[in-house]
Design a protein around this motif. Structure first.
Motif, PDB file in Angstrom:
ATOM      1  N   ASP A 134      26.724   7.656  -7.860  1.00  0.00           N
ATOM      2  CA  ASP A 134      27.205   7.628  -9.240  1.00  0.00           C
ATOM      3  C   ASP A 134      27.737   8.993  -9.669  1.00  0.00           C
ATOM      4  O   ASP A 134      28.745   9.079 -10.376  1.00  0.00           O
ATOM      5  N   MET A 135      27.069  10.057  -9.243  1.00  0.00           N
ATOM      6  CA  MET A 135      27.540  11.401  -9.574  1.00  0.00           C
ATOM      7  C   MET A 135      28.887  11.672  -8.904  1.00  0.00           C
ATOM      8  O   MET A 135      29.780  12.268  -9.506  1.00  0.00           O
ATOM      9  N   ALA A 136      29.035  11.225  -7.655  1.00  0.00           N
ATOM     10  CA  ALA A 136      30.302  11.419  -6.943  1.00  0.00           C
ATOM     11  C   ALA A 136      31.428  10.652  -7.626  1.00  0.00           C
ATOM     12  O   ALA A 136      32.549  11.162  -7.756  1.00  0.00           O
ATOM     13  N   GLU A 137      31.160   9.438  -8.077  1.00  0.00           N
ATOM     14  CA  GLU A 137      32.171   8.668  -8.793  1.00  0.00           C
ATOM     15  C   GLU A 137      32.566   9.359 -10.089  1.00  0.00           C
ATOM     16  O   GLU A 137      33.733   9.329 -10.493  1.00  0.00           O
ATOM     17  N   ALA A 166       0.858  -1.186   0.000  1.00  0.00           N
ATOM     18  CA  ALA A 166       0.000   0.000   0.000  1.00  0.00           C
ATOM     19  C   ALA A 166       0.888   1.227   0.000  1.00  0.00           C
ATOM     20  O   ALA A 166       1.349   1.673   1.035  1.00  0.00           O
ATOM     21  N   ILE A 167       1.170   1.765  -1.201  1.00  0.00           N
ATOM     22  CA  ILE A 167       2.016   2.950  -1.258  1.00  0.00           C
ATOM     23  C   ILE A 167       1.190   4.209  -1.106  1.00  0.00           C
ATOM     24  O   ILE A 167       1.733   5.259  -0.846  1.00  0.00           O
ATOM     25  N   TRP A 168      -0.098   4.122  -1.296  1.00  0.00           N
ATOM     26  CA  TRP A 168      -0.965   5.278  -1.159  1.00  0.00           C
ATOM     27  C   TRP A 168      -1.632   5.173   0.205  1.00  0.00           C
ATOM     28  O   TRP A 168      -2.683   4.609   0.343  1.00  0.00           O
ATOM     29  N   ILE A 169      -1.001   5.713   1.210  1.00  0.00           N
ATOM     30  CA  ILE A 169      -1.515   5.599   2.566  1.00  0.00           C
ATOM     31  C   ILE A 169      -1.884   6.980   3.076  1.00  0.00           C
ATOM     32  O   ILE A 169      -1.131   7.922   2.916  1.00  0.00           O
ATOM     33  N   ALA A 170      -3.015   7.080   3.708  1.00  0.00           N
ATOM     34  CA  ALA A 170      -3.520   8.280   4.380  1.00  0.00           C
ATOM     35  C   ALA A 170      -3.190   9.564   3.623  1.00  0.00           C
ATOM     36  O   ALA A 170      -4.004  10.071   2.884  1.00  0.00           O
ATOM     37  N   ASP A 171      -1.989  10.107   3.787  1.00  0.00           N
ATOM     38  CA  ASP A 171      -1.636  11.374   3.155  1.00  0.00           C
ATOM     39  C   ASP A 171      -0.976  11.181   1.799  1.00  0.00           C
ATOM     40  O   ASP A 171      -0.331  12.081   1.287  1.00  0.00           O
ATOM     41  N   GLU A 172      -1.104   9.985   1.220  1.00  0.00           N
ATOM     42  CA  GLU A 172      -0.523   9.665  -0.066  1.00  0.00           C
ATOM     43  C   GLU A 172       0.982   9.889  -0.107  1.00  0.00           C
ATOM     44  O   GLU A 172       1.535  10.406  -1.053  1.00  0.00           O
ATOM     45  N   PHE A 173       1.689   9.466   0.953  1.00  0.00           N
ATOM     46  CA  PHE A 173       3.136   9.587   0.989  1.00  0.00           C
ATOM     47  C   PHE A 173       3.765   8.584   0.033  1.00  0.00           C
ATOM     48  O   PHE A 173       3.376   7.429  -0.008  1.00  0.00           O
ATOM     49  N   MET A 174       4.691   9.051  -0.767  1.00  0.00           N
ATOM     50  CA  MET A 174       5.410   8.165  -1.664  1.00  0.00           C
ATOM     51  C   MET A 174       6.890   8.497  -1.515  1.00  0.00           C
ATOM     52  O   MET A 174       7.278   9.653  -1.637  1.00  0.00           O
ATOM     53  N   ASP A 175       7.710   7.497  -1.257  1.00  0.00           N
ATOM     54  CA  ASP A 175       9.139   7.712  -1.083  1.00  0.00           C
ATOM     55  C   ASP A 175       9.794   7.856  -2.451  1.00  0.00           C
ATOM     56  O   ASP A 175      10.151   6.865  -3.088  1.00  0.00           O
ATOM     57  N   GLU A 176       9.942   9.085  -2.910  1.00  0.00           N
ATOM     58  CA  GLU A 176      10.497   9.332  -4.229  1.00  0.00           C
ATOM     59  C   GLU A 176      11.977   8.973  -4.297  1.00  0.00           C
ATOM     60  O   GLU A 176      12.479   8.593  -5.346  1.00  0.00           O
ATOM     61  N   ASP A 177      12.692   9.092  -3.181  1.00  0.00           N
ATOM     62  CA  ASP A 177      14.094   8.681  -3.166  1.00  0.00           C
ATOM     63  C   ASP A 177      14.222   7.207  -3.509  1.00  0.00           C
ATOM     64  O   ASP A 177      15.122   6.795  -4.243  1.00  0.00           O
ATOM     65  N   LEU A 178      13.313   6.414  -2.987  1.00  0.00           N
ATOM     66  CA  LEU A 178      13.327   4.990  -3.260  1.00  0.00           C
ATOM     67  C   LEU A 178      12.949   4.698  -4.707  1.00  0.00           C
ATOM     68  O   LEU A 178      13.593   3.896  -5.385  1.00  0.00           O
ATOM     69  N   ILE A 179      11.959   5.376  -5.214  1.00  0.00           N
ATOM     70  CA  ILE A 179      11.498   5.128  -6.573  1.00  0.00           C
ATOM     71  C   ILE A 179      12.559   5.508  -7.601  1.00  0.00           C
ATOM     72  O   ILE A 179      12.825   4.774  -8.541  1.00  0.00           O
ATOM     73  N   PHE A 180      13.191   6.649  -7.422  1.00  0.00           N
ATOM     74  CA  PHE A 180      14.160   7.130  -8.395  1.00  0.00           C
ATOM     75  C   PHE A 180      15.588   6.711  -8.054  1.00  0.00           C
ATOM     76  O   PHE A 180      16.528   7.180  -8.671  1.00  0.00           O
ATOM     77  N   ASN A 181      15.750   5.826  -7.057  1.00  0.00           N
ATOM     78  CA  ASN A 181      17.050   5.278  -6.696  1.00  0.00           C
ATOM     79  C   ASN A 181      18.049   6.390  -6.369  1.00  0.00           C
ATOM     80  O   ASN A 181      19.184   6.387  -6.835  1.00  0.00           O
ATOM     81  N   MET A 182      17.611   7.374  -5.597  1.00  0.00           N
ATOM     82  CA  MET A 182      18.428   8.552  -5.318  1.00  0.00           C
ATOM     83  C   MET A 182      19.746   8.256  -4.607  1.00  0.00           C
ATOM     84  O   MET A 182      20.753   8.855  -4.967  1.00  0.00           O
ATOM     85  N   PRO A 183      19.826   7.372  -3.607  1.00  0.00           N
ATOM     86  CA  PRO A 183      21.144   7.155  -2.980  1.00  0.00           C
ATOM     87  C   PRO A 183      22.179   6.692  -4.000  1.00  0.00           C
ATOM     88  O   PRO A 183      23.311   7.168  -3.995  1.00  0.00           O
ATOM     89  N   ASN A 184      21.814   5.812  -4.905  1.00  0.00           N
ATOM     90  CA  ASN A 184      22.762   5.360  -5.919  1.00  0.00           C
ATOM     91  C   ASN A 184      23.043   6.447  -6.944  1.00  0.00           C
ATOM     92  O   ASN A 184      24.147   6.524  -7.469  1.00  0.00           O
ATOM     93  N   LEU A 185      22.065   7.283  -7.241  1.00  0.00           N
ATOM     94  CA  LEU A 185      22.271   8.365  -8.193  1.00  0.00           C
ATOM     95  C   LEU A 185      23.347   9.330  -7.668  1.00  0.00           C
ATOM     96  O   LEU A 185      24.249   9.720  -8.397  1.00  0.00           O
ATOM     97  N   ILE A 186      23.267   9.669  -6.417  1.00  0.00           N
ATOM     98  CA  ILE A 186      24.250  10.589  -5.834  1.00  0.00           C
ATOM     99  C   ILE A 186      25.629   9.940  -5.784  1.00  0.00           C
ATOM    100  O   ILE A 186      26.637  10.581  -6.078  1.00  0.00           O
TER     101      ILE A 186
END
Length: 180
Positions: free
Chosen positions: A147-150, A125-145
């Motif tokens: 990769d940019m550092a590398e 259930a990704i659409w909960i109460a206030d419709e919170f969605m972890d965009e960092d998780l969806i767009f793979n942000m930790p790995n993106l950053i």
């Protein structure tokens, strides 16, 4: 109140008990979405989807396109991040609704793959109460950053100005700050 796809359908109705514009198709377990055009008996078919959440997102996009701010939405806090149809034509509304549903499906797939990758009986259930969605998780942000550092650690390509001018001895100074 939590919005979950495991909610039982009430009575003999195939309408979803929580989401507007969503109903289950027969015994296939798939969910469909359609919307009636304002002041018209015509309906716009939005599609068949594997989850009620995807069908509900498609309905929201179409509802805003047809009814504007007066639309009753399933996910009112998420509408600003959803696609807007190019026009009020039914084909453009269908395209935008399908795009939004596909994005919601991709978000659910990303969450399933990130949290163990196992197949469960029901989608998370990704659409909960206030419709919170972890965009960092969806767009793979930790790995993106990372990769940019590398990329910053890589040496720049070597500029070799071997041209006809340098081979003949008529070298030209390629210094950017040379004003002479």
């Amino acid at each position: 109140m939590s919005k979950s796809s495991s909610s039982p359908l009430t009575g003999s109705s195939k309408k979803h008990p929580i989401y507007h514009g969503v109903r289950r198709r027969g015994s296939s377990g798939k969910w469909v979405s359609e919307i009636r055009e304002p002041k018209s008996p015509n309906r716009i078919w939005l599609g068949t989807f594997p989850t009620p959440e995807m069908a509900a997102v498609a309905y929201d996009v179409a509802a805003v396109a047809l009814k504007g701010g007066a639309a009753q939405l399933n996910f009112p806090n998420s509408i600003s991040s959803m696609p807007v149809p190019a026009s009020a034509a039914s084909r453009d509304i269908q395209v935008a609704a399908a795009s939004a549903a596909a994005a919601a499906g991709a978000a659910m797939d990303a969450l399933v793959n990130c949290h163990g990758g196992g197949v469960t009986a029901e989608p998370p259930a990704i659409w909960i109460a206030d419709e919170f969605m972890d965009e960092d998780l969806i767009f793979n942000m930790p790995n993106l950053i990372n990769d940019m550092a590398e990329g910053m650690l890589l040496s720049p390509p070597r500029l070799d100005f071997v041209t006809e001018e340098t081979a003949t001895g008529n070298a030209v100074d390629h210094n950017l700050w040379n004003y002479t």
